[in-house]
Design a protein around this motif. Structure first.
Motif, PDB file in Angstrom:
ATOM      1  N   MET A  83       0.775  -1.238  -0.013  1.00  0.00           N
ATOM      2  CA  MET A  83       0.001   0.101  -0.115  1.00  0.00           C
ATOM      3  C   MET A  83       0.901   1.093  -0.043  1.00  0.00           C
ATOM      4  SD  MET A  83      -2.946  -1.824  -0.054  1.00  0.00           S
ATOM      5  CE  MET A  83      -4.211  -0.414   0.285  1.00  0.00           C
ATOM      6  N   GLU A  84       0.516   2.422  -0.581  1.00  0.00           N
ATOM      7  CA  GLU A  84       1.204   3.580  -0.829  1.00  0.00           C
ATOM      8  C   GLU A  84       1.149   4.339   0.654  1.00  0.00           C
ATOM      9  OE1 GLU A  84      -0.689   5.995  -3.700  1.00  0.00           O
ATOM     10  OE2 GLU A  84      -0.213   4.758  -5.261  1.00  0.00           O
ATOM     11  N   LYS A  85       0.225   4.110   1.446  1.00  0.00           N
ATOM     12  CA  LYS A  85       0.016   4.793   2.704  1.00  0.00           C
ATOM     13  C   LYS A  85      -0.165   3.582   3.842  1.00  0.00           C
ATOM     14  CE  LYS A  85      -1.360   9.219   0.809  1.00  0.00           C
ATOM     15  NZ  LYS A  85      -2.564  10.201   0.981  1.00  0.00           N
ATOM     16  N   PRO A  86       0.810   2.639   4.094  1.00  0.00           N
ATOM     17  CA  PRO A  86       0.495   1.451   5.288  1.00  0.00           C
ATOM     18  C   PRO A  86       0.085   1.982   6.457  1.00  0.00           C
ATOM     19  CG  PRO A  86       2.827   1.773   4.782  1.00  0.00           C
ATOM     20  CD  PRO A  86       2.238   2.632   3.805  1.00  0.00           C
ATOM     21  N   ASN A  87      -1.094   1.328   6.967  1.00  0.00           N
ATOM     22  CA  ASN A  87      -1.581   1.608   8.297  1.00  0.00           C
ATOM     23  C   ASN A  87      -2.154   0.345   8.911  1.00  0.00           C
ATOM     24  OD1 ASN A  87      -4.525   1.899   7.783  1.00  0.00           O
ATOM     25  ND2 ASN A  87      -3.589   3.283   6.186  1.00  0.00           N
ATOM     26  N   ILE A  88      -2.578   0.410  10.293  1.00  0.00           N
ATOM     27  CA  ILE A  88      -2.945  -0.458  10.937  1.00  0.00           C
ATOM     28  C   ILE A  88      -4.530  -0.868  10.429  1.00  0.00           C
ATOM     29  CG2 ILE A  88      -1.821  -0.001  12.953  1.00  0.00           C
ATOM     30  CD1 ILE A  88      -4.082   1.206  14.335  1.00  0.00           C
ATOM     31  N   TYR A  89      -5.068   0.195   9.723  1.00  0.00           N
ATOM     32  CA  TYR A  89      -6.440  -0.171   9.002  1.00  0.00           C
ATOM     33  C   TYR A  89      -6.331  -0.692   7.720  1.00  0.00           C
ATOM     34  CZ  TYR A  89      -7.606   3.254  12.707  1.00  0.00           C
ATOM     35  OH  TYR A  89      -7.821   3.923  13.726  1.00  0.00           O
ATOM     36  N   THR A  90      -5.227  -1.285   7.364  1.00  0.00           N
ATOM     37  CA  THR A  90      -5.217  -2.284   6.129  1.00  0.00           C
ATOM     38  C   THR A  90      -5.544  -3.666   6.619  1.00  0.00           C
ATOM     39  OG1 THR A  90      -3.362  -0.823   5.200  1.00  0.00           O
ATOM     40  CG2 THR A  90      -3.592  -3.116   4.440  1.00  0.00           C
ATOM     41  N   LYS A  91      -6.502  -4.072   5.774  1.00  0.00           N
ATOM     42  CA  LYS A  91      -7.051  -5.400   6.059  1.00  0.00           C
ATOM     43  C   LYS A  91      -6.733  -6.519   4.896  1.00  0.00           C
ATOM     44  CE  LYS A  91      -8.729  -3.875   9.915  1.00  0.00           C
ATOM     45  NZ  LYS A  91      -8.198  -4.204  11.161  1.00  0.00           N
ATOM     46  N   ILE A  92      -6.346  -7.493   5.096  1.00  0.00           N
ATOM     47  CA  ILE A  92      -6.285  -8.854   4.164  1.00  0.00           C
ATOM     48  C   ILE A  92      -7.520  -9.496   4.060  1.00  0.00           C
ATOM     49  CG2 ILE A  92      -5.230 -10.802   3.722  1.00  0.00           C
ATOM     50  CD1 ILE A  92      -2.880  -9.812   4.775  1.00  0.00           C
ATOM     51  N   VAL A  93      -8.131  -9.492   2.839  1.00  0.00           N
ATOM     52  CA  VAL A  93      -9.444 -10.141   2.511  1.00  0.00           C
ATOM     53  C   VAL A  93      -9.164 -11.675   2.489  1.00  0.00           C
ATOM     54  CG1 VAL A  93     -11.179 -10.494   0.704  1.00  0.00           C
ATOM     55  CG2 VAL A  93      -9.848  -7.996   1.257  1.00  0.00           C
ATOM     56  N   GLY A  94      -8.165 -12.171   1.774  1.00  0.00           N
ATOM     57  CA  GLY A  94      -7.698 -13.436   1.435  1.00  0.00           C
ATOM     58  C   GLY A  94      -6.503 -13.781   0.454  1.00  0.00           C
ATOM     59  N   SER A  95      -6.291 -15.248   0.480  1.00  0.00           N
ATOM     60  CA  SER A  95      -5.132 -15.433  -0.356  1.00  0.00           C
ATOM     61  C   SER A  95      -5.584 -16.618  -1.394  1.00  0.00           C
ATOM     62  CB  SER A  95      -3.996 -15.773   0.389  1.00  0.00           C
ATOM     63  OG  SER A  95      -3.030 -16.279  -0.402  1.00  0.00           O
ATOM     64  N   VAL A  96      -5.137 -16.377  -2.524  1.00  0.00           N
ATOM     65  CA  VAL A  96      -5.420 -17.685  -3.754  1.00  0.00           C
ATOM     66  C   VAL A  96      -3.996 -17.858  -4.497  1.00  0.00           C
ATOM     67  CG1 VAL A  96      -6.932 -18.664  -5.352  1.00  0.00           C
ATOM     68  CG2 VAL A  96      -7.997 -17.116  -3.522  1.00  0.00           C
ATOM     69  N   ASN A  97      -3.871 -18.984  -4.420  1.00  0.00           N
ATOM     70  CA  ASN A  97      -2.780 -19.346  -5.563  1.00  0.00           C
ATOM     71  C   ASN A  97      -1.443 -18.122  -5.288  1.00  0.00           C
ATOM     72  OD1 ASN A  97      -4.184 -21.243  -6.415  1.00  0.00           O
ATOM     73  ND2 ASN A  97      -4.745 -20.294  -8.352  1.00  0.00           N
ATOM     74  N   GLY A  98      -1.092 -17.787  -4.000  1.00  0.00           N
ATOM     75  CA  GLY A  98       0.099 -16.798  -3.836  1.00  0.00           C
ATOM     76  C   GLY A  98      -0.372 -15.633  -4.032  1.00  0.00           C
ATOM     77  N   LEU A  99      -1.543 -15.098  -4.569  1.00  0.00           N
ATOM     78  CA  LEU A  99      -2.141 -13.701  -4.774  1.00  0.00           C
ATOM     79  C   LEU A  99      -2.783 -13.566  -3.463  1.00  0.00           C
ATOM     80  CD1 LEU A  99      -3.225 -12.820  -8.165  1.00  0.00           C
ATOM     81  CD2 LEU A  99      -1.307 -12.283  -7.130  1.00  0.00           C
ATOM     82  N   ILE A 100      -2.520 -12.138  -2.639  1.00  0.00           N
ATOM     83  CA  ILE A 100      -3.146 -11.524  -1.525  1.00  0.00           C
ATOM     84  C   ILE A 100      -3.815 -10.601  -1.990  1.00  0.00           C
ATOM     85  CG2 ILE A 100      -2.787 -10.691   0.817  1.00  0.00           C
ATOM     86  CD1 ILE A 100      -0.401 -12.244   1.067  1.00  0.00           C
ATOM     87  N   CYS A 101      -5.325 -10.365  -1.596  1.00  0.00           N
ATOM     88  CA  CYS A 101      -5.914  -9.065  -1.696  1.00  0.00           C
ATOM     89  C   CYS A 101      -6.010  -8.268  -0.493  1.00  0.00           C
ATOM     90  CB  CYS A 101      -7.200  -9.389  -2.067  1.00  0.00           C
ATOM     91  SG  CYS A 101      -8.575  -8.300  -2.471  1.00  0.00           S
ATOM     92  N   MET A 102      -5.788  -7.267  -0.480  1.00  0.00           N
ATOM     93  CA  MET A 102      -6.316  -6.195   0.595  1.00  0.00           C
ATOM     94  C   MET A 102      -6.584  -4.983   0.379  1.00  0.00           C
ATOM     95  SD  MET A 102      -2.020  -5.495   1.522  1.00  0.00           S
ATOM     96  CE  MET A 102      -1.458  -6.895   1.653  1.00  0.00           C
ATOM     97  N   TYR A 103      -7.112  -4.327   1.189  1.00  0.00           N
ATOM     98  CA  TYR A 103      -7.468  -3.116   1.125  1.00  0.00           C
ATOM     99  C   TYR A 103      -7.649  -2.079   2.541  1.00  0.00           C
ATOM    100  CZ  TYR A 103     -11.503  -4.270   4.349  1.00  0.00           C
ATOM    101  OH  TYR A 103     -12.300  -4.805   5.459  1.00  0.00           O
ATOM    102  N   SER A 104      -7.614  -0.820   2.361  1.00  0.00           N
ATOM    103  CA  SER A 104      -7.867   0.183   3.577  1.00  0.00           C
ATOM    104  C   SER A 104      -8.776   1.070   3.253  1.00  0.00           C
ATOM    105  CB  SER A 104      -6.415   0.884   3.709  1.00  0.00           C
ATOM    106  OG  SER A 104      -6.149   1.848   2.725  1.00  0.00           O
ATOM    107  N   LYS A 105      -8.831   1.887   4.394  1.00  0.00           N
ATOM    108  CA  LYS A 105     -10.093   2.823   4.242  1.00  0.00           C
ATOM    109  C   LYS A 105      -9.639   3.947   3.410  1.00  0.00           C
ATOM    110  CE  LYS A 105     -12.069   1.859   8.803  1.00  0.00           C
ATOM    111  NZ  LYS A 105     -12.486   2.374  10.105  1.00  0.00           N
ATOM    112  N   ILE A 106      -8.566   4.189   3.185  1.00  0.00           N
ATOM    113  CA  ILE A 106      -8.038   5.320   2.145  1.00  0.00           C
ATOM    114  C   ILE A 106      -7.481   5.058   0.948  1.00  0.00           C
ATOM    115  CG2 ILE A 106      -7.644   6.539   4.401  1.00  0.00           C
ATOM    116  CD1 ILE A 106      -4.367   6.056   4.182  1.00  0.00           C
ATOM    117  N   GLU A 107      -7.411   3.697   0.423  1.00  0.00           N
ATOM    118  CA  GLU A 107      -6.691   3.463  -0.751  1.00  0.00           C
ATOM    119  C   GLU A 107      -7.633   2.363  -1.417  1.00  0.00           C
ATOM    120  OE1 GLU A 107      -2.324   2.868  -1.375  1.00  0.00           O
ATOM    121  OE2 GLU A 107      -2.559   3.174   1.074  1.00  0.00           O
TER     122      GLU A 107
END
Length: 366
Positions: A83-107
């Motif tokens: 993430m461009e602005k890493p913070n504690i609100y970044t959440k991991i959605v899940g992982s499939v085949n080595g890819l990780i999906c994540m999101y945050s409130k600001i990105e």
């Protein structure tokens, strides 16, 4: 080619840098898919990793096997956040085949392969959000094998001042690198923020009321045809129970049902398909300390191959504690405690490149 498939992902990366004639076959879609399938099914779990998030929003990674062997020291390796602005609100959605999906409130959400350090930022999604009301966002990430496509699902549960609410379901395709709106599920409110991916489908627990967390049923979204289906609950889940927690047990959907009256044990069930019928099988009951109750709702259940352990051990991520359930003694034991790091997800090392998948689709259609 057969020799290459036996190499670990990081060795493959080195060979990709030798020359273009080496790069082309190693990065081919067919080899990458075959390689990740073989790596994921490795009975020793040699290339499975647990990723942790620290208090700064960055990540640390540990090999999975040492967690099952108390005599081995668990080493954590630093990993910068994509993430461009890493913070504690970044959440991991899940992982499939080595890819990780994540999101945050600001990105915007991202798809990230930490093994090859490649990241794909998803197209702007905020344009789809309604500004005249409040809403909850529930995410899901999975793989559509029939179309060889990775998909991110964002469900908006929208409420207005009158107390009523509606849902809007958005789905992102990595192959087309675009969002679209699909048919929504009927009524109710999603409890778990991230859907659990099992065998081509994403699963969420539903509440009958936006103001409560009592589960009324489970729904699934088939990523191939993008249709919804409702599932029955395990028989031990009674009226007024605590919210059940969805997890993944091997290749099956699992649920953790806390027994609200006793407060010190939870039933673990797995879902089995028999043709079109769905049935639940209780595999064990976990006895746990009463003060673990606040963590039990956020757990994820994973299994270790039986050939690696003759005790039938199961790994549970109960932030910030990692625990092992021993099938032979029927005891739950903490194996490590990370004060500043919360276990987030288990992933397998792979060569899947999210940038290359989206680029190849655009090239095919140009």
């Amino acid at each position: 080619m057969a020799i290459l498939l036996k190499l670990p992902p990081k060795s493959m990366l080195k060979f990709m840098c030798v020359s273009k004639p080496w790069l082309r076959p190693i990065s081919s879609r067919k080899l990458v898919k075959t390689h990740v399938r073989l790596t994921a099914s490795d009975k020793e779990c040699s290339h499975h990793r647990v990723i942790f998030q620290d208090s700064t929003g960055n990540f640390k990674v540990s090999r999975l096997p040492p967690l099952f062997h108390k005599e081995q020291r668990v080493e954590l390796f630093n990993m910068d956040s994509p993430m461009e602005k890493p913070n504690i609100y970044t959440k991991i959605v899940g992982s499939v085949n080595g890819l990780i999906c994540m999101y945050s409130k600001i990105e915007e959400p991202v798809l990230w392969n930490p093994t090859i350090r490649k990241c794909k930022k998803l197209p702007t999604f905020e344009a789809n959000l309604r500004r005249d009301c409040s809403y909850y966002l529930n995410y899901g990430f999975g793989y559509d094998e029939s179309h060889d496509d990775y998909k991110v699902v964002v469900v908006q549960c929208i409420s207005d001042d009158g107390g009523s609410y509606d849902t809007v379901v958005n789905i992102y395709s990595l192959r087309t690198d675009s969002w679209k709106t699909i048919d929504k599920f009927q009524g109710n409110f999603l409890i778990n923020s991230s859907g659990k991916f099992v065998d081509g489908k994403l699963y969420w627990a539903l509440s009958a009321d936006v103001n409560t967390f009592n589960t009324c049923n489970i729904i699934s979204l088939d990523l191939a045809d993008e249709t919804w289906k409702s599932l029955m609950l395990p028989t031990s889940y009674g009226e007024g129970s605590y919210p059940l927690t969805l997890g993944v047990f091997g290749n099956d959907l699992s649920v953790l049902c806390p027994n609200c009256h006793e407060g010190t044990n939870s039933d673990v069930w797995i879902m089995k398909h028999s043709g079109v019928e769905v049935s639940w099988t209780k595999i064990f009951t976990i006895d746990h300390p009463k003060d673990l109750g606040e963590f039990i709702f956020f757990s994820s259940i994973f299994s270790i191959p039986s050939c690696q352990s003759n005790k039938g051990e199961f790994l549970l991520l109960l932030p910030p504690v990692i625990m092992i359930y021993d099938g032979s003694t029927k005891q739950l034991e903490a194996v490590d405690h990370f004060e500043e790091c919360f276990p987030a997800e288990i992933y397998v090392e792979s060569l899947v490149d999210p940038l290359l998948i989206a680029h190849n689709h655009l090239a095919d259609n140009s």
